[in-house]
Design a protein around this motif. Structure first.
Motif, mmCIF file in Angstrom:
data_model
loop_
_atom_site.group_PDB
_atom_site.id
_atom_site.type_symbol
_atom_site.label_atom_id
_atom_site.label_comp_id
_atom_site.label_asym_id
_atom_site.label_seq_id
_atom_site.Cartn_x
_atom_site.Cartn_y
_atom_site.Cartn_z
ATOM 1 N N SER A 43 -29.069 1.680 -27.372
ATOM 2 C CA SER A 43 -28.610 2.971 -26.859
ATOM 3 C C SER A 43 -28.292 3.944 -27.979
ATOM 4 C CB SER A 43 -27.366 2.767 -25.983
ATOM 5 O OG SER A 43 -26.331 2.135 -26.727
ATOM 6 N N ASP A 52 -21.131 -0.380 -24.237
ATOM 7 C CA ASP A 52 -21.210 0.923 -23.589
ATOM 8 C C ASP A 52 -21.935 0.865 -22.245
ATOM 9 O OD1 ASP A 52 -23.495 0.237 -25.038
ATOM 10 O OD2 ASP A 52 -24.082 2.318 -25.394
ATOM 11 N N TYR A 53 -22.417 -0.327 -21.864
ATOM 12 C CA TYR A 53 -23.082 -0.482 -20.574
ATOM 13 C C TYR A 53 -22.170 -1.239 -19.606
ATOM 14 C CZ TYR A 53 -27.688 1.134 -22.202
ATOM 15 O OH TYR A 53 -28.740 1.882 -22.671
ATOM 16 N N ASP A 54 -22.533 -1.208 -18.341
ATOM 17 C CA ASP A 54 -21.704 -1.795 -17.288
ATOM 18 C C ASP A 54 -22.556 -2.701 -16.393
ATOM 19 O OD1 ASP A 54 -19.475 -2.300 -15.767
ATOM 20 O OD2 ASP A 54 -19.628 -0.472 -14.561
ATOM 21 N N CYS A 55 -23.324 -3.594 -17.013
ATOM 22 C CA CYS A 55 -24.222 -4.475 -16.257
ATOM 23 C C CYS A 55 -23.420 -5.435 -15.384
ATOM 24 C CB CYS A 55 -25.110 -5.265 -17.209
ATOM 25 S SG CYS A 55 -26.073 -4.235 -18.331
ATOM 26 N N ALA A 61 -19.261 -6.115 -19.857
ATOM 27 C CA ALA A 61 -19.622 -4.750 -19.528
ATOM 28 C C ALA A 61 -18.404 -3.830 -19.569
ATOM 29 C CB ALA A 61 -20.260 -4.716 -18.141
ATOM 30 N N LYS A 62 -18.548 -2.715 -20.266
ATOM 31 C CA LYS A 62 -17.531 -1.671 -20.344
ATOM 32 C C LYS A 62 -16.196 -2.173 -20.890
ATOM 33 C CE LYS A 62 -19.808 1.943 -18.885
ATOM 34 N NZ LYS A 62 -20.111 3.064 -19.783
ATOM 35 N N GLN A 108 -28.527 1.207 -16.090
ATOM 36 C CA GLN A 108 -27.637 1.607 -17.169
ATOM 37 C C GLN A 108 -28.216 2.725 -18.019
ATOM 38 O OE1 GLN A 108 -24.546 0.075 -17.256
ATOM 39 N NE2 GLN A 108 -25.364 -0.764 -15.346
ATOM 40 N N ASN A 151 -29.055 -3.229 -26.818
ATOM 41 C CA ASN A 151 -29.631 -2.397 -25.763
ATOM 42 C C ASN A 151 -30.276 -1.138 -26.345
ATOM 43 O OD1 ASN A 151 -27.553 -0.419 -26.195
ATOM 44 N ND2 ASN A 151 -26.243 -1.381 -24.659
ATOM 45 N N HIS A 163 -31.873 -2.663 -19.404
ATOM 46 C CA HIS A 163 -30.940 -2.904 -18.310
ATOM 47 C C HIS A 163 -31.096 -1.797 -17.273
ATOM 48 C CE1 HIS A 163 -28.851 -6.038 -20.587
ATOM 49 N NE2 HIS A 163 -28.870 -5.226 -21.629
#
Length: 304
Positions: free
Chosen positions: A107, A29-32, A38-39, A131, A105, A128
């Motif tokens: 989340s 669910d993150y876009d690091c 990511a994503k 994010q 992470n 992160h």
């Protein structure tokens, strides 16, 4: 910070098997920008496959007659999926499971932790920047601490993360270890390394890869890597197959490391010349250093 405390010897425990499990899940669910997953999105069929693989693995763990510890190391974010949260809870209550931990992470909402045995469950949490808001992440960490969850917090040692890391170290409870992973491909000057070491006194272990070829390592013997099909490898970083967990073809055997270098904590922590089984005694999987608090002066890992 003072010298390391005197630590108990951490020899081999031949009856205890540690499993690094990585199923087919690869969505996050993150876009690091520094992460290739990511994503990424798994389709429903892929998610069903991952769920079935995880349930098969947890069933295998439940059927053991010897001590087992598990670290989930998904390519994606596991705890946003209900089956990973359920697996963590169920495994935490098994009497022969010494530790169940996951890299996350965090989340997800924390409510599910109320069902877990917190003497067994632990978390490896990564912050992160960019994010998640700092306030939200710190709030989650304080919630974990308030619940009595064992957890460490970490960050990637990119130059643009330094101020974030300093702020986090200042605001986290002192007993929470904040680790720093050296950024892949980044060479640190001594002054740069000093900045990160002031935050993480153990940063030197991550700063440069470990020469591992021919060195004794617990992987392949008391530590193994397992994928969703049950394929066993010594670790995530050596592709040679050692057998399968489910068909009985895997046999543990002490083997020297065949790789020239080892540059990831979940690999080199098991490399015997590093001595990290003493440094992280009792917290190998969740990356929490041993601190001998009851006797003598307390040693702070807060780096301040």
């Amino acid at each position: 910070m003072g010298e390391l405390p005197v630590l108990p010897a951490a020899g081999r425990d031949s009856d205890h098997l540690t499993v690094l499990y990585r199923g087919p899940l690869s969505s996050c669910d993150y876009d690091c920008p520094y992460c290739p997953f990511a994503k990424r999105r798994d389709n429903p069929g892929q998610l069903r496959q991952d769920r079935a693989a995880l349930e098969r693995f947890t069933g295998w763990v439940a059927g053991r007659d010897h001590p087992v510890s598990v670290l989930f190391t998904p390519w994606g974010e596991g705890l946003v999926r209900s089956w990973y949260r359920r697996a963590m809870v169920e495994l935490s209550h098994l009497p022969h499971v010494r530790r169940v931990a996951i890299q996350t992470n965090f989340s997800c909402r924390p409510d599910w932790l109320a069902e877990a045995d917190l003497d067994t469950l632990a978390l490896w949490v990564t912050y992160h920047p960019g994010q998640v808001s700092y306030e939200r992440f710190l709030g989650r960490c304080r919630d974990l601490a308030g619940r009595g969850v064992r957890f460490s917090v970490g960050i990637v040692g990119l130059p643009e993360h330094l101020d974030h890391a300093r702020r986090l170290r200042a605001d986290l409870p002192e007993e929470v270890y904040l680790w720093v992973n050296a950024a892949e491909g980044h060479l640190y000057t001594d002054p740069e390394a000093d900045h990160w070491t002031a935050i993480d006194p153990l940063f030197s272990y991550s700063r440069t890869p470990h020469h591992s070829a021919g060195q004794p390592c617990r992987t392949g013997d008391t530590v193994i890597s397992v994928d969703g099909e049950g394929t066993v490898r010594r670790c995530h970083f050596v592709p040679a197959v050692l057998g399968n967990l489910y068909d009985g073809t895997f046999r543990p055997e002490a083997r020297p490391c065949p790789a020239a270098l080892c540059d990831c904590h979940i690999g080199y922590v098991h490399l015997e010349p590093t001595g990290l089984y003493d440094v992280f005694a009792g917290g190998i999987l969740e990356r929490i250093p041993y601190v001998d608090r009851p006797a003598g002066p307390q040693v702070s890992w807060a780096g301040r």
